[in-house]
Design a protein around this motif. Structure first.
Motif, PDB file in Angstrom:
ATOM      1  N   LYS A   3       0.817  -1.216   0.000  1.00 33.90           N
ATOM      2  CA  LYS A   3       0.000   0.000   0.000  1.00 33.90           C
ATOM      3  C   LYS A   3       0.851   1.267   0.000  1.00 33.90           C
ATOM      4  N   TRP A   4       2.039   1.204   0.613  1.00 39.64           N
ATOM      5  CA  TRP A   4       2.848   2.399   0.806  1.00 39.64           C
ATOM      6  C   TRP A   4       3.932   2.584  -0.247  1.00 39.64           C
ATOM      7  N   LYS A   5       4.081   1.655  -1.153  1.00 39.20           N
ATOM      8  CA  LYS A   5       5.084   1.817  -2.212  1.00 39.20           C
ATOM      9  C   LYS A   5       4.727   3.028  -3.068  1.00 39.20           C
ATOM     10  N   HIS A  29      11.943  -0.330   1.068  1.00 44.77           N
ATOM     11  CA  HIS A  29      10.600  -0.891   0.885  1.00 44.77           C
ATOM     12  C   HIS A  29       9.764  -0.092  -0.119  1.00 44.77           C
ATOM     13  N   GLY A  30      10.425   0.790  -0.875  1.00 45.64           N
ATOM     14  CA  GLY A  30       9.757   1.401  -2.017  1.00 45.64           C
ATOM     15  C   GLY A  30       9.102   2.740  -1.786  1.00 45.64           C
ATOM     16  N   ASP A 136      -7.163  10.155   3.572  1.00 41.80           N
ATOM     17  CA  ASP A 136      -7.581   9.908   4.958  1.00 41.80           C
ATOM     18  C   ASP A 136      -6.869   8.691   5.539  1.00 41.80           C
ATOM     19  N   ASP A 137      -5.700   8.368   4.984  1.00 43.85           N
ATOM     20  CA  ASP A 137      -5.019   7.142   5.422  1.00 43.85           C
ATOM     21  C   ASP A 137      -3.568   7.393   5.811  1.00 43.85           C
ATOM     22  N   ILE A 231       4.906  -0.705  12.483  1.00 45.02           N
ATOM     23  CA  ILE A 231       3.766   0.166  12.761  1.00 45.02           C
ATOM     24  C   ILE A 231       3.090   0.604  11.467  1.00 45.02           C
ATOM     25  N   ILE A 232       3.897   0.985  10.486  1.00 47.99           N
ATOM     26  CA  ILE A 232       3.339   1.473   9.224  1.00 47.99           C
ATOM     27  C   ILE A 232       2.526   0.404   8.508  1.00 47.99           C
ATOM     28  N   VAL A 233       3.010  -0.828   8.531  1.00 50.07           N
ATOM     29  CA  VAL A 233       2.328  -1.893   7.783  1.00 50.07           C
ATOM     30  C   VAL A 233       1.213  -2.560   8.578  1.00 50.07           C
TER      31      VAL A 233
END
Length: 244
Positions: A3-5, A29-30, A136-137, A231-233
């Motif tokens: 999701k964060w790449k 991690h991109g 919103d994420d 935490i992020i993932v």
């Protein structure tokens, strides 16, 4: 992490220690990572190291004690990438005097400007950036300390007070976002002793820092970077406020 790449992460205090380790992990991690610190040459060295990784690294010289530097930092991120999705408020300072009775207002203001005011301003501007883009994420992660949970013997007293403030301010921001039905997440990481340059701030004797780490069990910067990545993932709603 899928999701964060390609998403944008801002990391303050990125020139060494925990901040540099966090930048390295997120780039690998991109993510598009913006590192902010005063020592631009240190971040440029990190950028060379990371130039063939999945993500990208943009070093920006920034003194977080100066409001205009922070505003300019966010303007540059907006111009380059559109805005900030993840903000890791890592910049911090111990100060040079441990005892309150020996401290000065100038020193207290300096510590507060780094540990509290800059953290609040970066958090506010991150939320604004997300709202401007209809997102919103996002995620704000504040790097605090075990000193934000207890007053340790031999610790810097004013520094400890600012870390208690970080916990209170993080919870306050969480409540504000919750009241606004926002999906932006707030997390706090509270490490114990970490083997970084920060101990050098309280002494001119290089042997002192060496003894501190030899006589006490300490974490590595990479340990904290891994916690931030976890935490992020983590799925939405799966974390408590504090991650010690």
């Amino acid at each position: 992490m899928e999701k964060w790449k390609g998403r944008v992460a801002l990391v303050t205090g990125a020139s060494s220690g925990i901040g540099a380790a966090i930048c390295e992990d997120l780039v690998k991690h991109g993510m598009k990572v913006v590192g902010a610190a005063r020592r631009i040459e240190k971040m440029q060295e990190l950028g060379e190291k990371l130039k063939n990784e999945k993500g990208t690294f943009l070093p920006v010289q920034c003194d977080v004690t100066k409001d205009e530097d922070i505003y300019n930092l966010f303007d540059k991120i907006k111009e380059t990438f559109g805005g900030v999705d993840v903000c890791v408020n890592n910049a911090g300072t111990l100060g040079y005097v441990l005892d309150l009775l020996k401290g000065t207002p100038e020193e207290w203001r300096q510590i507060s400007n780094v540990n509290v005011i800059a953290l609040c301003l970066c958090s506010k501007l991150t939320v604004n950036s997300l709202k401007e883009r209809g997102l919103d994420d996002g995620h704000i992660i504040n790097i605090s300390s075990i000193c934000g949970h207890q007053i340790l013997v031999g610790s810097s007293r004013f520094y400890t007070g600012t870390k208690f403030a970080v916990r209170a301010l993080s919870e306050g921001l969480r409540q504000e976002l919750q009241a606004a039905n926002s999906g932006i997440k707030i997390s706090v990481v509270s490490p114990g002793l970490v083997k970084t340059e920060i101990v050098n701030q309280i002494t001119e004797n290089p042997e002192y820092a060496k003894q501190v780490f030899e006589l006490n069990t300490s974490l590595k910067s990479e340990d904290i970077a891994q916690s931030v990545l976890d935490i992020i993932v983590a799925p939405r709603g799966s974390l408590k406020l504090d991650s010690k």
